[in-house]
Design a protein around this motif. Structure first.
Motif, PDB file in Angstrom:
ATOM      1  N   ARG A  43      66.345  77.018  43.216  1.00  0.00           N
ATOM      2  CA  ARG A  43      65.749  75.682  43.306  1.00  0.00           C
ATOM      3  C   ARG A  43      64.785  75.661  44.383  1.00  0.00           C
ATOM      4  O   ARG A  43      64.256  76.529  45.298  1.00  0.00           O
ATOM      5  CB  ARG A  43      66.864  74.795  43.651  1.00  0.00           C
ATOM      6  CG  ARG A  43      67.827  74.599  42.825  1.00  0.00           C
ATOM      7  CD  ARG A  43      68.899  73.479  43.307  1.00  0.00           C
ATOM      8  NE  ARG A  43      68.360  72.349  43.071  1.00  0.00           N
ATOM      9  CZ  ARG A  43      68.820  71.203  43.517  1.00  0.00           C
ATOM     10  NH1 ARG A  43      69.795  71.134  44.420  1.00  0.00           N
ATOM     11  NH2 ARG A  43      68.176  69.748  43.403  1.00  0.00           N
ATOM     12  N   LYS A  62      58.357  80.751  39.259  1.00  0.00           N
ATOM     13  CA  LYS A  62      59.569  80.891  38.363  1.00  0.00           C
ATOM     14  C   LYS A  62      59.089  81.750  37.172  1.00  0.00           C
ATOM     15  O   LYS A  62      59.958  82.777  36.726  1.00  0.00           O
ATOM     16  CB  LYS A  62      60.059  79.502  37.844  1.00  0.00           C
ATOM     17  CG  LYS A  62      60.740  78.673  38.681  1.00  0.00           C
ATOM     18  CD  LYS A  62      61.055  77.489  38.207  1.00  0.00           C
ATOM     19  CE  LYS A  62      61.804  77.360  37.066  1.00  0.00           C
ATOM     20  NZ  LYS A  62      62.248  76.026  36.532  1.00  0.00           N
ATOM     21  N   ALA A  92      74.609  70.900  41.827  1.00  0.00           N
ATOM     22  CA  ALA A  92      73.710  71.955  42.401  1.00  0.00           C
ATOM     23  C   ALA A  92      74.404  72.266  43.827  1.00  0.00           C
ATOM     24  O   ALA A  92      74.120  73.460  44.142  1.00  0.00           O
ATOM     25  CB  ALA A  92      72.433  71.286  42.402  1.00  0.00           C
ATOM     26  N   GLU A 124      68.538  77.286  39.240  1.00  0.00           N
ATOM     27  CA  GLU A 124      67.567  76.307  38.560  1.00  0.00           C
ATOM     28  C   GLU A 124      67.324  76.508  37.067  1.00  0.00           C
ATOM     29  O   GLU A 124      67.174  77.936  36.807  1.00  0.00           O
ATOM     30  CB  GLU A 124      66.174  76.607  39.200  1.00  0.00           C
ATOM     31  CG  GLU A 124      65.013  75.599  38.664  1.00  0.00           C
ATOM     32  CD  GLU A 124      65.238  74.050  39.302  1.00  0.00           C
ATOM     33  OE1 GLU A 124      65.496  73.459  38.331  1.00  0.00           O
ATOM     34  OE2 GLU A 124      64.927  74.034  40.465  1.00  0.00           O
TER      35      GLU A 124
END
Length: 289
Positions: A147, A154, A200, A208
């Motif tokens: 996250r 990413k 989460a 994520e």
């Protein structure tokens, strides 16, 4: 386990993976199918959870052309269901499984699968002794980014995964990938936001969910995408069955893991079912070559 910090690695830490998967093998065996498959099933007419999970495993064997292969890698091998299926039903000579869960390693080793090696190892650190004919990864890709990363970070992390897979494969080899993805609906009610923050924090820390576009961008010029299935309703049904089995085994679950863990997982499953029902999340099955 200690937290993982390494150059170029952007996925969940060993500690985060252990937090989720090392609760207890007995706990997960209460509410998953008899082969302990912890990813979305592939449902057909008349299926039970058991047969739908085997259908999913066989689908990826077919897609990756793994039957009768010499050597296959399972990235995020869980409790060994795919490893066992490859050897017992599809005549694969050697299988290698990677996981960061000590409980899962213990389980896979207890199965005594012929020609099987299971490693407590991150994919980022994997150095195979030879090339693989195919690679399969079911429900692990969600852990390949933390996250708080930017899209560029990413995609760079995902691209590293695809580059490594390509370097490990024989020419023409295939990669089968199943993963959650973010849905296109971006307006959520407050309760759903609270539930997702709970998941989460308490269920999947340091994790994520990717966007489809991030996966495709990361794989470009490394793999060809030869097949895609989109099955959010299959995951909704899978979660409904998991939840039913957990509730049916409530007393034993509380005995094994405690009331708080039971309550947390019930809320987690309710939240995930809601996500797929209203398409806040989806389920993609990719075949890359």
């Amino acid at each position: 386990m200690t937290a993982m910090v390494k150059s170029g690695y952007s996925g969940a830490s060993n500690t985060a993976i252990s937090h989720h998967y090392d609760i207890s093998n007995d706990f997960y065996e209460l509410w998953l199918d008899e082969n302990v498959v912890y990813s979305c099933a592939l449902w057909g007419e008349g299926d039970t959870l058991e047969s739908a999970q085997l259908r999913k495993l066989d689908y990826f064997v077919e897609q990756t052309q793994s039957a009768n292969a010499r050597r296959v890698l399972d990235v995020g091998c869980g409790w060994g269901s795919m490893l066992h299926r490859l050897v017992s039903a599809h005549n694969v000579s050697e299988v290698v499984g990677l996981t960061l869960s000590e409980e899962q390693v213990d389980k896979v080793q207890s199965l005594n699968i012929p020609g099987c090696e299971v490693r407590l190892e991150n994919w980022h650190d994997h150095q195979p002794t030879g090339r693989y004919d195919a690679i399969i990864s079911l429900g692990a890709f969600e852990h390949f980014a933390r996250r708080g990363l930017t899209r560029e970070q990413k995609v760079a992390g995902y691209r590293t995964f695809f580059e490594k897979c390509r370097s490990w494969l024989e020419p023409g080899g295939r990669l089968g990938l199943q993963t959650l993805v973010r849905g296109n609906i971006i307006k959520f009610d407050r309760q759903y936001i609270r539930d997702m923050e709970f998941v989460a924090e308490h269920i999947y820390p340091d994790t994520e969910t990717p966007y489809v576009s991030e996966i495709i961008e990361a794989s470009e010029k490394i793999f060809d995408t030869v097949a895609v299935r989109i099955d959010p309703h299959h995951y909704e049904r899978t979660i409904q069955e998991w939840r039913r089995r957990l509730v049916d085994n409530r007393d034993r679950a509380v005995e094994i893991s405690g009331r708080q863990t039971y309550d947390n997982y019930l809320r987690y499953l309710d939240t995930c079912e809601h996500s797929f029902k209203y398409r806040f999340a989806s389920l993609f099955r990719f075949t890359f070559e």
